[in-house]
Design a protein around this motif. Structure first.
Motif, PDB file in Angstrom:
ATOM      1  N   ASN A  64       0.837  -1.195   0.000  1.00 57.24           N
ATOM      2  CA  ASN A  64       0.000   0.000   0.000  1.00 57.24           C
ATOM      3  C   ASN A  64       0.875   1.249   0.000  1.00 57.24           C
ATOM      4  OD1 ASN A  64      -2.428   1.714   0.521  1.00 57.24           O
ATOM      5  ND2 ASN A  64      -1.429   1.998   2.497  1.00 57.24           N
ATOM      6  N   TRP A  65       1.925   1.235   0.806  1.00 55.99           N
ATOM      7  CA  TRP A  65       2.817   2.396   0.873  1.00 55.99           C
ATOM      8  C   TRP A  65       3.655   2.527  -0.393  1.00 55.99           C
ATOM      9  CZ3 TRP A  65       1.726   5.797   4.421  1.00 55.99           C
ATOM     10  CH2 TRP A  65       1.034   5.365   5.566  1.00 55.99           C
ATOM     11  N   ILE A  66       4.034   1.397  -0.968  1.00 57.32           N
ATOM     12  CA  ILE A  66       4.790   1.441  -2.221  1.00 57.32           C
ATOM     13  C   ILE A  66       3.955   2.065  -3.328  1.00 57.32           C
ATOM     14  CG2 ILE A  66       5.852   0.024  -4.032  1.00 57.32           C
ATOM     15  CD1 ILE A  66       6.567  -1.988  -1.770  1.00 57.32           C
ATOM     16  N   MET A  67       2.709   1.604  -3.469  1.00 57.94           N
ATOM     17  CA  MET A  67       1.844   2.136  -4.524  1.00 57.94           C
ATOM     18  C   MET A  67       1.444   3.584  -4.239  1.00 57.94           C
ATOM     19  SD  MET A  67       1.909  -0.072  -6.798  1.00 57.94           S
ATOM     20  CE  MET A  67       0.862   0.883  -7.895  1.00 57.94           C
ATOM     21  N   THR A  68       1.390   3.945  -2.972  1.00 58.99           N
ATOM     22  CA  THR A  68       1.099   5.339  -2.637  1.00 58.99           C
ATOM     23  C   THR A  68       2.210   6.249  -3.160  1.00 58.99           C
ATOM     24  OG1 THR A  68      -0.166   4.747  -0.657  1.00 58.99           O
ATOM     25  CG2 THR A  68       0.751   6.971  -0.744  1.00 58.99           C
ATOM     26  N   VAL A  69       3.450   5.825  -2.999  1.00 60.41           N
ATOM     27  CA  VAL A  69       4.583   6.615  -3.501  1.00 60.41           C
ATOM     28  C   VAL A  69       4.527   6.708  -5.027  1.00 60.41           C
ATOM     29  CG1 VAL A  69       7.093   6.689  -3.740  1.00 60.41           C
ATOM     30  CG2 VAL A  69       6.062   6.096  -1.538  1.00 60.41           C
TER      31      VAL A  69
ATOM     32  N   TRP B  38      -7.066   5.423  -0.615  1.00 56.65           N
ATOM     33  CA  TRP B  38      -5.957   5.980   0.152  1.00 56.65           C
ATOM     34  C   TRP B  38      -4.910   6.602  -0.767  1.00 56.65           C
ATOM     35  CZ3 TRP B  38      -4.394   7.425   4.827  1.00 56.65           C
ATOM     36  CH2 TRP B  38      -3.022   7.573   5.049  1.00 56.65           C
ATOM     37  N   THR B  39      -4.511   5.867  -1.813  1.00 53.15           N
ATOM     38  CA  THR B  39      -3.474   6.393  -2.704  1.00 53.15           C
ATOM     39  C   THR B  39      -3.932   7.666  -3.403  1.00 53.15           C
ATOM     40  OG1 THR B  39      -4.231   4.900  -4.485  1.00 53.15           O
ATOM     41  CG2 THR B  39      -2.398   4.145  -3.112  1.00 53.15           C
ATOM     42  N   SER B  40      -5.208   7.718  -3.813  1.00 55.43           N
ATOM     43  CA  SER B  40      -5.698   8.925  -4.494  1.00 55.43           C
ATOM     44  C   SER B  40      -5.734  10.111  -3.542  1.00 55.43           C
ATOM     45  CB  SER B  40      -7.088   8.677  -5.084  1.00 55.43           C
ATOM     46  OG  SER B  40      -8.084   8.606  -4.081  1.00 55.43           O
ATOM     47  N   ALA B  41      -6.025   9.850  -2.257  1.00 54.10           N
ATOM     48  CA  ALA B  41      -6.058  10.938  -1.282  1.00 54.10           C
ATOM     49  C   ALA B  41      -4.662  11.495  -1.037  1.00 54.10           C
ATOM     50  CB  ALA B  41      -6.678  10.444   0.025  1.00 54.10           C
ATOM     51  N   ILE B  42      -3.694  10.617  -0.786  1.00 54.26           N
ATOM     52  CA  ILE B  42      -2.333  11.075  -0.493  1.00 54.26           C
ATOM     53  C   ILE B  42      -1.706  11.730  -1.726  1.00 54.26           C
ATOM     54  CG2 ILE B  42      -0.036  10.372   0.238  1.00 54.26           C
ATOM     55  CD1 ILE B  42      -2.205  10.338   2.420  1.00 54.26           C
ATOM     56  N   ALA B  43      -1.934  11.124  -2.906  1.00 51.44           N
ATOM     57  CA  ALA B  43      -1.356  11.702  -4.126  1.00 51.44           C
ATOM     58  C   ALA B  43      -1.890  13.101  -4.397  1.00 51.44           C
ATOM     59  CB  ALA B  43      -1.639  10.785  -5.318  1.00 51.44           C
ATOM     60  N   ALA B  44      -3.133  13.356  -4.013  1.00 54.49           N
ATOM     61  CA  ALA B  44      -3.718  14.673  -4.259  1.00 54.49           C
ATOM     62  C   ALA B  44      -3.001  15.778  -3.499  1.00 54.49           C
ATOM     63  CB  ALA B  44      -5.204  14.661  -3.888  1.00 54.49           C
ATOM     64  N   TYR B  45      -2.215  15.412  -2.485  1.00 54.91           N
ATOM     65  CA  TYR B  45      -1.433  16.426  -1.779  1.00 54.91           C
ATOM     66  C   TYR B  45      -0.358  17.032  -2.676  1.00 54.91           C
ATOM     67  CZ  TYR B  45      -3.599  15.502   2.731  1.00 54.91           C
ATOM     68  OH  TYR B  45      -4.499  15.399   3.757  1.00 54.91           O
ATOM     69  N   GLY B  46      -0.147  16.458  -3.872  1.00 48.29           N
ATOM     70  CA  GLY B  46       0.728  17.104  -4.841  1.00 48.29           C
ATOM     71  C   GLY B  46       0.241  18.501  -5.181  1.00 48.29           C
TER      72      GLY B  46
ATOM     73  N   VAL C  83      14.086   8.024  -7.502  1.00 41.39           N
ATOM     74  CA  VAL C  83      13.820   7.139  -6.355  1.00 41.39           C
ATOM     75  C   VAL C  83      12.623   6.246  -6.647  1.00 41.39           C
ATOM     76  CG1 VAL C  83      13.122   7.078  -3.926  1.00 41.39           C
ATOM     77  CG2 VAL C  83      14.863   8.719  -4.689  1.00 41.39           C
ATOM     78  N   CYS C  84      11.574   6.820  -7.241  1.00 40.30           N
ATOM     79  CA  CYS C  84      10.377   6.039  -7.588  1.00 40.30           C
ATOM     80  C   CYS C  84      10.703   4.967  -8.624  1.00 40.30           C
ATOM     81  CB  CYS C  84       9.282   6.952  -8.119  1.00 40.30           C
ATOM     82  SG  CYS C  84       8.560   8.029  -6.864  1.00 40.30           S
ATOM     83  N   LEU C  85      11.558   5.308  -9.586  1.00 39.12           N
ATOM     84  CA  LEU C  85      11.966   4.332 -10.598  1.00 39.12           C
ATOM     85  C   LEU C  85      12.642   3.136  -9.934  1.00 39.12           C
ATOM     86  CD1 LEU C  85      12.269   3.746 -13.675  1.00 39.12           C
ATOM     87  CD2 LEU C  85      14.493   4.912 -13.542  1.00 39.12           C
ATOM     88  N   PHE C  86      13.496   3.411  -8.970  1.00 43.69           N
ATOM     89  CA  PHE C  86      14.172   2.325  -8.243  1.00 43.69           C
ATOM     90  C   PHE C  86      13.169   1.515  -7.419  1.00 43.69           C
ATOM     91  CE2 PHE C  86      16.123   0.749  -4.327  1.00 43.69           C
ATOM     92  CZ  PHE C  86      17.087  -0.098  -4.856  1.00 43.69           C
ATOM     93  N   ILE C  87      12.249   2.198  -6.740  1.00 38.64           N
ATOM     94  CA  ILE C  87      11.241   1.494  -5.925  1.00 38.64           C
ATOM     95  C   ILE C  87      10.412   0.562  -6.790  1.00 38.64           C
ATOM     96  CG2 ILE C  87       9.102   1.840  -4.621  1.00 38.64           C
ATOM     97  CD1 ILE C  87      10.375   4.360  -3.443  1.00 38.64           C
ATOM     98  N   ASN C  88      10.002   1.041  -7.961  1.00 37.13           N
ATOM     99  CA  ASN C  88       9.207   0.215  -8.876  1.00 37.13           C
ATOM    100  C   ASN C  88      10.013  -0.998  -9.341  1.00 37.13           C
ATOM    101  OD1 ASN C  88       6.782  -0.117 -10.708  1.00 37.13           O
ATOM    102  ND2 ASN C  88       8.383   0.094 -12.261  1.00 37.13           N
TER     103      ASN C  88
END
Length: 532
Positions: free
Chosen positions: A325-330, A475-483, A513-518
């Protein structure tokens, strides 16, 4: 059919053809324009602030007795405050997505869409009145920006509501239409507002013409433009939409549903208000404000909500223990968070780079500046329009992670290219020479965020169980919207420091960093989940 539908079985082909289809399509046709207007209201500060700069709004912070040096420094501060307004709207919209995730189960789809759409009238009319005077205090605009976040927050409840109306085989199309066309509201707004501010379309509301001694007073139209269509859609939702017992087991009355909706939205606005005060009133860093607001909202949701939604909240909180969940949130923040954040900041960034080009004279305007307001709407339109392409490509290669990786590489390249042309324009006596390469690279940046957005959506159902996939999406859509909160704030800080290109360098590092996480979690040999 009744506004309250107790029997709903759209997986039954006979029921779908005889009763379900007509009702589902009607609800979708009302939901789509309501979502479009919601996004338009949420993001309209991206254009309104450029007009405030153009017409000399100074929030009462300047006065004739100031020395030239004091005036210059004050105008720089005012310019930074312009960036804070879309950031506050972003903070509010993202925070309000958290309670919106539960509104349908508590209040009923018809009741929620009617209430949230009606509430959008407050910031629209408020903006119309506030823009009558260049000395309107800053806190008035800050409150209106927070209320504009009601539009951004409604995405979660709107998507949840529509998901109940259609059979599984059609949910991709129905949700795609609701989300995709809804996101186009940003582009529609960025094209419409510059046009209506040039005409006396609603001059009957504002006859004083008190805007910077200008020959026109059309800047107020940025708010009044949306009042009539919002009112009509609120009525359409009230008389044309339905509550489904399958979605809302308690099936409250209209009055009770509206009251519960207002209660939960009040929780989100309370957290937003405290966060905005910490940001502006106490000067707390945005990176500290964001987690405080999220934690505060979750605590209020858990301990200050009616008993009937406690069970749903427990399920939502359960996903916070899931690593992926945290990975996909990032990853989702990298894509949608960038899209919505750039949408909020792009017009003002264009103005600061190509129009007001003399740092020592904030009032100087480049006579050869490009007509950026004619073009900026294309970014959000392209970013939203290619989102289905990202999902389609992911389906074609049978992996969202693969498309996410490719789009991230391109996103990094586009980000660095934009940074290069910003620096070149800033250091040139003729910055307009770099307008088109800057603009084209920013369009590429919008496109890559859209493709990545679609591919991450495809990955989530393959990573999580059916029970967890829905809450994870919320959850991911909520956190991402903080962009939409962070990116305008970051640009505002870097513009004030004279180094706007540094904001892009920071974003590029995050994308690496996201590229590496993926890669580490979904693509490397031995990954726990391979190419979801």
């Amino acid at each position: 059919m009744s506004r309250y539908i107790t029997e709903w079985d759209v997986e039954n082909a006979q029921f779908w053809e005889q009763k379900g289809r007509k009702t589902a399509v009607r609800n979708l046709l009302i939901s789509i324009p309501a979502m479009l207007l919601a996004f338009a209201v949420w993001m309209m500060w991206s254009i309104v602030t450029t007009k405030m700069k153009e017409f000399g709004f100074n929030f009462g912070l300047t006065n004739p007795s100031m020395s030239p040096e004091e005036l210059t420094e004050t105008l720089k501060k005012v310019n930074s405050l312009y960036y804070t307004l879309p950031a506050i709207a972003g903070l509010s919209g993202a925070t309000l997505r958290i309670p919106n995730s539960f509104l349908i189960a508590l209040s009923g789809g018809r009741n929620v869409i009617f209430t949230v759409t009606s509430l959008l009238l407050i910031p629209c009319a408020g903006i119309g009145f506030a823009l009558r005077d260049v000395n309107t205090p800053y806190y008035v605009f800050a409150v209106l920006a927070a209320l504009s976040g009601l539009g951004g927050g409604s995405f979660a409840s709107s998507m949840s509501n529509i998901s109940f109306f259609f059979p599984k085989r059609m949910q991709g199309t129905s949700l795609g239409l609701n989300a995709g066309i809804g996101n186009l509201g940003v582009g529609v707004m960025q094209k419409a507002v510059p046009w209506v501010t040039g005409i006396a379309l609603f001059s009957a509301f504002d006859s004083t013409g008190a805007v910077a001694n200008s020959a026109i007073s059309g800047v107020q139209n940025a708010g009044w433009l949306w009042v009539i269509p919002i009112a009509l859609l609120a009525l359409a939702a009230f008389f044309g939409m339905n509550n489904l017992r399958i979605a809302t087991p308690g099936m409250p009355s209209t009055l009770a549903g509206v009251a519960k909706t207002l209660y939960l939205l009040g929780i989100g606005l309370t957290s937003t208000g405290i966060g905005a005060y910490l940001l502006i009133g106490l000067g707390l860093n945005m990176w500290a404000v964001l987690p405080l607001v999220v934690i505060m909202t979750l605590l209020l949701m858990r301990y200050a909500t009616p008993k009937e939604i406690k069970g749903g909240l427990s399920k939502q909180f359960a996903i916070l223990r899931l690593k992926h969940n945290w990975i996909m949130t990032v990853l989702y923040t990298m894509t949608f968070g960038s899209f919505i954040g750039f949408s909020a900041a792009f017009p003002k960034l264009c103005q600061d780079i190509f129009v007001y080009t003399n740092p020592s004279d904030p009032g100087f305007m480049n006579p050869n500046a490009p007509d950026f307001l004619f073009w900026v709407f294309l970014g959000p339109v392209l970013g939203a329009g290619v989102r289905p392409l990202g999902g389609w490509l992911a389906d074609k290669v049978n992996s969202g992670a693969k498309i996410t990786a490719v789009s991230t590489v391109l996103q990094i390249c586009a980000t660095l290219a934009v940074a290069y042309f910003i620096k070149a324009a800033k250091n040139s006596p003729t910055p307009e020479d770099y307008w088109w390469p800057f603009f084209i690279m920013f369009m590429a940046l919008f496109i890559t965020t859209g493709i990545g957005n679609g591919s991450t959506f495809r990955s989530i159902p393959y990573i999580f169980s059916r029970e967890h996939a829905g809450p994870v999406l919320g959850w991911t859509s909520a956190i991402a919207a903080y962009g939409a909160f962070l990116i305008p704030g970051i640009f505002g800080q870097q513009i004030a420091a004279g180094t706007p290109e540094n904001a892009l360098y920071g974003f590029a590092v995050f994308y690496v960093v996201c590229l590496f996480i993926n890669w580490w979690n979904y693509q490397r040999p031995g990954a726990e989940i391979k190419n979801p």
